[in-house]
Write an enzyme that holds these catalytic residues in place. Structure first.
Site, PDB file in Angstrom:
ATOM      1  N   CYS A 195       0.870  -1.175   0.000  1.00 14.97           N
ATOM      2  CA  CYS A 195       0.000   0.000   0.000  1.00 14.97           C
ATOM      3  C   CYS A 195       0.906   1.224   0.000  1.00 14.97           C
ATOM      4  O   CYS A 195       2.129   1.090   0.129  1.00 14.97           O
ATOM      5  CB  CYS A 195      -0.929   0.022   1.215  1.00 14.97           C
ATOM      6  SG  CYS A 195      -2.352   1.128   0.932  1.00 14.97           S
ATOM      7  N   CYS A 218      -0.227   4.365   1.740  1.00 15.84           N
ATOM      8  CA  CYS A 218      -0.709   5.431   2.633  1.00 15.84           C
ATOM      9  C   CYS A 218       0.362   5.965   3.590  1.00 15.84           C
ATOM     10  O   CYS A 218       0.281   7.111   4.024  1.00 15.84           O
ATOM     11  CB  CYS A 218      -1.957   4.992   3.395  1.00 15.84           C
ATOM     12  SG  CYS A 218      -1.844   3.354   4.102  1.00 15.84           S
ATOM     13  N   CYS A 236      -4.544   5.842   0.181  1.00 15.78           N
ATOM     14  CA  CYS A 236      -3.938   4.589  -0.268  1.00 15.78           C
ATOM     15  C   CYS A 236      -3.672   4.554  -1.777  1.00 15.78           C
ATOM     16  O   CYS A 236      -3.463   3.481  -2.349  1.00 15.78           O
ATOM     17  CB  CYS A 236      -4.807   3.408   0.162  1.00 15.78           C
ATOM     18  SG  CYS A 236      -5.020   3.317   1.959  1.00 15.78           S
ATOM     19  N   LYS A 246     -11.605  -5.577   3.382  1.00 16.25           N
ATOM     20  CA  LYS A 246     -11.067  -4.694   4.405  1.00 16.25           C
ATOM     21  C   LYS A 246     -12.097  -3.592   4.634  1.00 16.25           C
ATOM     22  O   LYS A 246     -12.434  -2.848   3.721  1.00 16.25           O
ATOM     23  CB  LYS A 246      -9.757  -4.080   3.928  1.00 16.25           C
ATOM     24  CG  LYS A 246      -9.221  -3.034   4.883  1.00 16.25           C
ATOM     25  CD  LYS A 246      -7.863  -2.550   4.433  1.00 16.25           C
ATOM     26  CE  LYS A 246      -7.334  -1.489   5.364  1.00 16.25           C
ATOM     27  NZ  LYS A 246      -6.021  -1.014   4.929  1.00 16.25           N
ATOM     28  N   ARG A 286      -2.667   3.756  12.824  1.00 13.93           N
ATOM     29  CA  ARG A 286      -2.368   5.004  12.101  1.00 13.93           C
ATOM     30  C   ARG A 286      -1.434   5.886  12.907  1.00 13.93           C
ATOM     31  O   ARG A 286      -0.618   6.613  12.333  1.00 13.93           O
ATOM     32  CB  ARG A 286      -3.661   5.724  11.734  1.00 13.93           C
ATOM     33  CG  ARG A 286      -4.438   4.966  10.669  1.00 13.93           C
ATOM     34  CD  ARG A 286      -5.709   5.697  10.261  1.00 13.93           C
ATOM     35  NE  ARG A 286      -6.569   4.843   9.450  1.00 13.93           N
ATOM     36  CZ  ARG A 286      -7.812   5.150   9.109  1.00 13.93           C
ATOM     37  NH1 ARG A 286      -8.347   6.299   9.517  1.00 13.93           N
ATOM     38  NH2 ARG A 286      -8.526   4.334   8.379  1.00 13.93           N
ATOM     39  N   GLU A 342     -16.376  -8.611  -2.532  1.00 14.02           N
ATOM     40  CA  GLU A 342     -14.973  -8.175  -2.567  1.00 14.02           C
ATOM     41  C   GLU A 342     -14.041  -9.380  -2.519  1.00 14.02           C
ATOM     42  O   GLU A 342     -13.066  -9.459  -3.271  1.00 14.02           O
ATOM     43  CB  GLU A 342     -14.659  -7.251  -1.384  1.00 14.02           C
ATOM     44  CG  GLU A 342     -15.208  -5.837  -1.507  1.00 14.02           C
ATOM     45  CD  GLU A 342     -14.459  -4.987  -2.515  1.00 14.02           C
ATOM     46  OE1 GLU A 342     -13.410  -5.421  -3.018  1.00 14.02           O
ATOM     47  OE2 GLU A 342     -14.938  -3.871  -2.810  1.00 14.02           O
ATOM     48  N   LYS A 359     -10.367  -8.122   7.388  1.00 14.10           N
ATOM     49  CA  LYS A 359      -9.847  -7.188   8.392  1.00 14.10           C
ATOM     50  C   LYS A 359     -10.866  -6.098   8.635  1.00 14.10           C
ATOM     51  O   LYS A 359     -11.428  -5.604   7.661  1.00 14.10           O
ATOM     52  CB  LYS A 359      -8.527  -6.685   7.820  1.00 14.10           C
ATOM     53  CG  LYS A 359      -8.026  -5.330   8.143  1.00 14.10           C
ATOM     54  CD  LYS A 359      -6.653  -5.271   7.523  1.00 14.10           C
ATOM     55  CE  LYS A 359      -6.016  -3.966   7.448  1.00 14.10           C
ATOM     56  NZ  LYS A 359      -4.763  -4.031   6.725  1.00 14.10           N
ATOM     57  N   TYR A 381      -1.064  -8.838  16.818  1.00 17.99           N
ATOM     58  CA  TYR A 381       0.029  -8.270  17.607  1.00 17.99           C
ATOM     59  C   TYR A 381       0.343  -9.133  18.825  1.00 17.99           C
ATOM     60  O   TYR A 381       1.400  -8.977  19.414  1.00 17.99           O
ATOM     61  CB  TYR A 381      -0.309  -6.827  18.012  1.00 17.99           C
ATOM     62  CG  TYR A 381      -0.556  -5.954  16.791  1.00 17.99           C
ATOM     63  CD1 TYR A 381       0.511  -5.446  16.068  1.00 17.99           C
ATOM     64  CD2 TYR A 381      -1.847  -5.689  16.338  1.00 17.99           C
ATOM     65  CE1 TYR A 381       0.295  -4.685  14.917  1.00 17.99           C
ATOM     66  CE2 TYR A 381      -2.079  -4.932  15.204  1.00 17.99           C
ATOM     67  CZ  TYR A 381      -1.001  -4.432  14.493  1.00 17.99           C
ATOM     68  OH  TYR A 381      -1.219  -3.695  13.365  1.00 17.99           O
TER      69      TYR A 381
HETATM   70  C1  PBG Z   1      -3.334   0.803   5.538  1.00 20.28           C
HETATM   71  C2  PBG Z   1      -3.531  -0.152   6.648  1.00 20.28           C
HETATM   72  C3  PBG Z   1      -4.282   0.052   7.809  1.00 20.28           C
HETATM   73  C4  PBG Z   1      -4.133  -1.083   8.587  1.00 20.28           C
HETATM   74  C5  PBG Z   1      -3.310  -1.965   7.897  1.00 20.28           C
HETATM   75  N1  PBG Z   1      -2.958  -1.382   6.675  1.00 20.28           N
HETATM   76  C6  PBG Z   1      -5.027   1.243   8.265  1.00 20.28           C
HETATM   77  C7  PBG Z   1      -5.938   1.919   7.356  1.00 20.28           C
HETATM   78  O1  PBG Z   1      -6.438   1.347   6.386  1.00 20.28           O
HETATM   79  O2  PBG Z   1      -6.172   3.086   7.622  1.00 20.28           O
HETATM   80  C8  PBG Z   1      -4.712  -1.283   9.947  1.00 20.28           C
HETATM   81  C9  PBG Z   1      -4.112  -2.381  10.744  1.00 20.28           C
HETATM   82  C10 PBG Z   1      -4.348  -2.250  12.213  1.00 20.28           C
HETATM   83  O3  PBG Z   1      -5.155  -1.431  12.671  1.00 20.28           O
HETATM   84  O4  PBG Z   1      -3.715  -3.010  12.943  1.00 20.28           O
HETATM   85  N2  PBG Z   1      -3.354   0.278   4.251  1.00 20.28           N
HETATM   86 ZN    ZN Z   2      -3.222   2.091   2.734  1.00 23.06          ZN
END
Ligand code: PBG
Ligand code: ZN
Length: 326
Positions: free
Chosen positions: A121, A123, A131, A197, A207, A235, A250, A315
């Site tokens: 990604c 971001c 993203c 997601k 974030r 999706e 997720k 985690y």
């Molecule tokens: C971004 C991304 C995010 C997470 C994983 N990849 C955050 C978002 O989409 O804003 C979140 C993972 C987590 O909260 O542990 N591509």
């Molecule tokens: Zn992203």
């Protein structure tokens, strides 16, 4: 029927209960998501995620050693960029010798048997925190994002990642990445698609950790809507049709209905991402003395296995011995 049938007979002793229970996932089922920063000897604890830190590669290798020894399945690496490195397209995400790319090389060299997964990604690398690049109306440009994601995926494969995990939620990202990988001869690199997601409120600690919040707006235009079950399932179906090797959902715990739906409707391996907010929630509860951390963690991990997850990205994976080992 009662009184001949008595369900409590099935849970009268620990021995019987243990036999009948879904087992806790072993360490080989777990994938530890973690954050890599440039430099050496750096460990920056993340306040909203106790027990987690941003690590320079040398520190990452040190922290991984006992986990690999204990049988950890894999690691999912996220990189961070300094503000000066960020641009409108997130081009630092595919630097050949970028921080994550180099971390992947080092981890594969130190622990060849550990499965290394790279997030795909941008971001954390875009100056607007979205993203993908923006179009003239301020939305994320889907098709322009694809060519960037292809480059990111190839740079991760070149560094030796076993699996690339696209998380941008752009339409067509899986087929685009598959074609790009194959064209560059990375035909063995797996794609674990973050196929469903959700635009979730549970990503805040992540974030903070990644410094990747969108500057303006939100991710509702590309991430799945929490209330729309059918589109969420489509999706994942689309990503399966595009050639994903592994599907991923997720977040995890608020979405167990989706997990069991996916389990019933695909024969692909299924991963689930127990995200930062889910981790922080249990910590916050335990910190106030409102729940026992170990018991909550174990129950949550069993719920994910029971609902159909083959792989759990969590985690807690770096605390397996303390929290999950019997
Ligand atoms: C971004 C991304 C995010 C997470 C994983 N990849 C955050 C978002 O989409 O804003 C979140 C993972 C987590 O909260 O542990 N591509
Ligand atoms: Zn992203």
């Amino acid at each position: 029927m009662f009184p001949e049938v008595r369900l409590r007979r099935l849970r009268q002793s620990n021995g019987i209960r243990r036999m009948l229970s879904t087992p806790l996932p072993g360490p080989e089922k777990l994938i530890w998501p973690t954050f890599v920063i440039p430099g050496e000897n750096r460990r920056e604890p993340i306040e909203s995620m106790p027990g987690q830190a941003r690590l320079s590669t040398d520190k990452l290798l040190i922290e991984l050693a006992p986990l690999v020894q204990n049988g950890l399945g894999g690691v999912l690496l996220f990189g961070l960029a300094d503000t000066g490195e960020k641009d409108s397209h997130g081009s630092a995400a595919y630097a050949t010798h970028g921080t994550v790319q180099e971390a992947i090389r080092a981890v594969k060299e130190a622990f060849p048997q550990l499965v290394v997964i790279a997030d795909v990604c941008v971001c954390a690398y875009t100056n607007h925190g979205h993203c993908g690049p923006l179009n003239s109306t301020g939305g994320v440009d889907n098709d322009a994002s694809l060519s960037i994601l292809e480059k990111v995926a190839c740079s991760m494969a070149a560094a030796g990642a076993d699996i690339v995990a696209p998380s941008a939620m752009m339409d067509g990202q899986v087929i685009a990445i598959r074609k790009a990988l194959d064209a560059a001869d990375y035909t063995q690199t797996l794609i674990m698609s973050i196929s469903t997601k959700f635009a979730s409120s549970l990503y805040s600690p992540f974030r903070d950790a990644e410094k990747s919040s969108p500057g303006e707006g939100d991710r509702n235009g590309y991430q799945a809507a929490p209330g729309d079950l059918r589109t969420a399932l489509r999706e994942s179906k689309f990503d399966e049709d595009e050639g994903a090797d592994i599907l991923m959902l997720k977040p995890a715990l608020f979405y167990l209905d989706i997990l069991s739906h996916l389990r019933a409707n695909t024969d692909l391996p299924l991963a689930v991402y127990n995200v930062s907010g889910e981790y922080a929630m249990l910590h916050a509860t335990a910190d106030r003395g409102w729940g026992d951390l170990k018991a909550m963690v174990r129950e949550s991990m069993i719920s994910l296995s029971r609902s159909g997850a083959d792989l759990i990205i969590t985690y807690w994976a770096n605390q397996y011995e303390q929290l999950l080992q019997d």
